[in-house]
Design a protein around this motif. Sequence first.
Motif, PDB file in Angstrom:
ATOM      1  N   ILE A   7    -101.060  25.702 -13.488  1.00  0.00           N
ATOM      2  CA  ILE A   7    -100.628  26.538 -14.600  1.00  0.00           C
ATOM      3  C   ILE A   7    -100.195  27.857 -13.974  1.00  0.00           C
ATOM      4  O   ILE A   7    -100.992  28.528 -13.313  1.00  0.00           O
ATOM      5  CB  ILE A   7    -101.770  26.820 -15.602  1.00  0.00           C
ATOM      6  CG1 ILE A   7    -102.490  25.543 -16.006  1.00  0.00           C
ATOM      7  CG2 ILE A   7    -101.265  27.619 -16.783  1.00  0.00           C
ATOM      8  CD1 ILE A   7    -101.825  24.700 -17.036  1.00  0.00           C
ATOM      9  N   LYS A  15    -102.621  32.409 -18.578  1.00  0.00           N
ATOM     10  CA  LYS A  15    -102.981  31.282 -17.710  1.00  0.00           C
ATOM     11  C   LYS A  15    -104.479  31.005 -17.734  1.00  0.00           C
ATOM     12  O   LYS A  15    -104.898  29.874 -17.997  1.00  0.00           O
ATOM     13  CB  LYS A  15    -102.547  31.566 -16.257  1.00  0.00           C
ATOM     14  CG  LYS A  15    -101.075  31.812 -16.069  1.00  0.00           C
ATOM     15  CD  LYS A  15    -100.749  32.174 -14.634  1.00  0.00           C
ATOM     16  CE  LYS A  15    -101.385  33.442 -14.124  1.00  0.00           C
ATOM     17  NZ  LYS A  15    -100.908  34.688 -14.734  1.00  0.00           N
ATOM     18  N   ASP A 112    -105.035  27.731 -11.633  1.00  0.00           N
ATOM     19  CA  ASP A 112    -104.321  28.909 -12.126  1.00  0.00           C
ATOM     20  C   ASP A 112    -104.391  29.976 -11.050  1.00  0.00           C
ATOM     21  O   ASP A 112    -105.458  30.310 -10.568  1.00  0.00           O
ATOM     22  CB  ASP A 112    -104.990  29.345 -13.445  1.00  0.00           C
ATOM     23  CG  ASP A 112    -105.084  30.845 -13.640  1.00  0.00           C
ATOM     24  OD1 ASP A 112    -104.170  31.570 -13.245  1.00  0.00           O
ATOM     25  OD2 ASP A 112    -106.089  31.291 -14.218  1.00  0.00           O
TER      26      ASP A 112
END
Length: 173
Positions: A7, A15, A112
């Motif tokens: 992400i 995120k 992330d």
Amino acid sequence: MKKIVVITGKAGAGKSTVCRKISENNPHVLYIDGDYYAESCLADSQVIIRMNDQLRGVLGKQKLSSKEIASAIHKEDAVSNVVFSLFIKEVEIKILETINSIESDNVIILLDWFLLEKSELFNIADIRIMLECNQEIRLNRVIKRGNMKETTFFKNEKSFFFACFEQVEKYTQ
């Protein structure tokens, strides 16, 4: 089979929030926060020693502190580019150690990290998701968190755009 979902998005895009919400109460989802690993690399004296050993040829006798390494990541000069590359590799190693230590194959790994597009981790992902959000909203989120100054925010906007553009070109060829 392990699936890696990355992400990505600019600072304040959401995120971490999205990853936390998806992973909450879901035993088959592991959330890996790349910023945590980046911060742990800066706090790890062995990482700093390794990086300084590799930088000796570039810097001569000068050594960089963890604060100077963190600062160099966002600059755009020859030495900073070398520091950035070495730092990315150190963070990748720590994240891959975690991924490889997961025994279950029935897991989705959500990763992330703000610098993800410049990492090899982006290339090994099974799924890549880019979050977008209005710039003013993102700026307000970042300032509220207190982890970035407004000037840094706008400087990062430019470098993030070019990193994403390079990756999109790479995957559409």
